[in-house]
Write an enzyme that holds these catalytic residues in place. Sequence first.
Site: not given
Length: 273
Positions: A2-3, A92, A111
Amino acid sequence: MPELPEVETVKAALLPVIEGRTIQHVRQMRDDLRWPLPGRLADRLTGRRCGTAYRRAKYILIPLDGNEVLLIHLGMSGSIRIYEHQPQFAKHDHVSVQLDTGQWFVFSDPRRFGHIDLIKQGELETHKLLRHLGIEPLSNSLSGDWLADRLAGKTAPIKSALMDQRIIAGLGNIYVCEALFTAGISPRRKAGSIRADRAGKLVMAIRDVLAQAIAAGGTSLRDHVQPGGEIGYFVQRLSVYGRAGQPCITCATPIRHITQTGRSSFYCPHCQR
Ligand SMILES: [Zn+2]
């Protein structure tokens, strides 16, 4: 990953859902992500009222009553989903928050490079993740003169200078490559050689590239946030990033790929000087 535009999109989706709402229940499945989560996080969040969420660099900040701020960082693979009712939780989904409207927002991160923190309002500016952050790229205070000043004397390539979060905060690899293309500046050019007029072009390019991505996110968001839906990250039309060997959209010269400070740079050797 994600930017900034994705984070802005997530923040924009979250804002109307949480603003003025009280946190009813928190389902916390781990006590660490990238770093340990604050102690008793679920307890401390329960019963708190949310203020107006905002973004700083790639951090989502949610002011809570009691002068604390909830910080959420999506890391490499984090996402937030919003649900009208309690969802079927997935593996998750590390932290899930139920609001007094019955709606939920769910932080998911396979992650686990993301982070959640609870920070005293008065300690926000000195917080380890926030204190070194430079200017916001969409802030009106960012001008060509300001940037040229900050770049003066720097011998590092402009690509590296733009990736330096202490100068401009929240710019990632994709959008730096795209902005340099739009501004006609080679990523290899020495940062200190960029004077005010070109720095002005670069600032406009950075704003344009980010604004377009945010606008695209807004569009995909309306499609994606439907019942139980994910707030989608979006694939923007990119001019140079990931296009090694393909013709430049302006002059048809093959786009070149180089590695700078361990990161990929893509540029047109003809259009970017
Ligand atoms: Zn070109």
